[in-house]
Scaffold this motif. Structure first.
Motif, PDB file in Angstrom:
ATOM      1  N   TRP A  53      -6.387  -2.498   4.459  1.00 33.59           N
ATOM      2  CA  TRP A  53      -6.134  -1.212   3.787  1.00 33.59           C
ATOM      3  C   TRP A  53      -4.758  -0.667   4.141  1.00 33.59           C
ATOM      4  O   TRP A  53      -4.048  -0.155   3.276  1.00 33.59           O
ATOM      5  N   GLU A  56      -2.166  -2.771   2.253  1.00 35.76           N
ATOM      6  CA  GLU A  56      -2.233  -2.473   0.822  1.00 35.76           C
ATOM      7  C   GLU A  56      -1.696  -1.082   0.509  1.00 35.76           C
ATOM      8  O   GLU A  56      -1.066  -0.875  -0.536  1.00 35.76           O
ATOM      9  N   ASN A  57      -1.919  -0.131   1.413  1.00 32.69           N
ATOM     10  CA  ASN A  57      -1.383   1.214   1.212  1.00 32.69           C
ATOM     11  C   ASN A  57       0.134   1.188   1.120  1.00 32.69           C
ATOM     12  O   ASN A  57       0.731   1.830   0.252  1.00 32.69           O
ATOM     13  N   GLN A  80      -5.635   3.556  10.880  1.00 36.98           N
ATOM     14  CA  GLN A  80      -6.781   3.714   9.990  1.00 36.98           C
ATOM     15  C   GLN A  80      -7.963   4.117  10.847  1.00 36.98           C
ATOM     16  O   GLN A  80      -8.291   3.434  11.813  1.00 36.98           O
TER      17      GLN A  80
END
Length: 127
Positions: A53, A56-57, A80
């Motif tokens: 994540w 990808e962010n 995260q």
């Protein structure tokens, strides 16, 4: 069953009870080890998902703002949940000067030598 003075004895012998206890002990030990292994695997999967994540962010941010990043390396925090991640962004030239290759590597801040995930994308020059 044993006969004592002509009477039939009921119950288990000490040896039978000890064998049963050893079997139960081995089974419980194996169960605890399996549960510990599942818990550890679950933690690794959670870290890998959260690291994905984070990477990808950053790649989505580049696409959304139509950024054409400078060639080189940069590091930035990308936590995260409760996991303290550090992201390393490497930008490389491609044979076509209108495109750049961006790689985002996510590492745990506590273990910076261990790479968790690495994602890449090609970024066009929006000009």
């Amino acid at each position: 069953m044993l006969r004592l003075n002509g009477q039939q004895s009921q119950g288990f012998t000490l040896l039978e009870v000890l064998v049963a206890l050893v079997i139960v002990g081995v089974a419980l030990g194996a169960s605890l080890r399996a549960i510990g292994s599942l818990s550890k695997n679950s933690d690794h999967l959670r870290a890998a998902m959260m690291a994905t994540w984070s990477a990808e962010n950053r790649l989505s941010q580049i696409r959304l703002v139509k950024e054409f990043p400078d060639i080189g390396r940069s590091n930035f925090p990308c936590p995260q949940d409760d996991l303290p991640f550090i992201c390393q962004q490497d930008v490389y030239a491609t044979p076509n000067p209108s495109f750049r290759r961006v790689e985002v590597i996510v590492m745990d801040e506590r273990f910076p030598d261990r790479q968790i995930i690495k994602l890449s994308q090609i970024v066009p020059n929006a000009l």
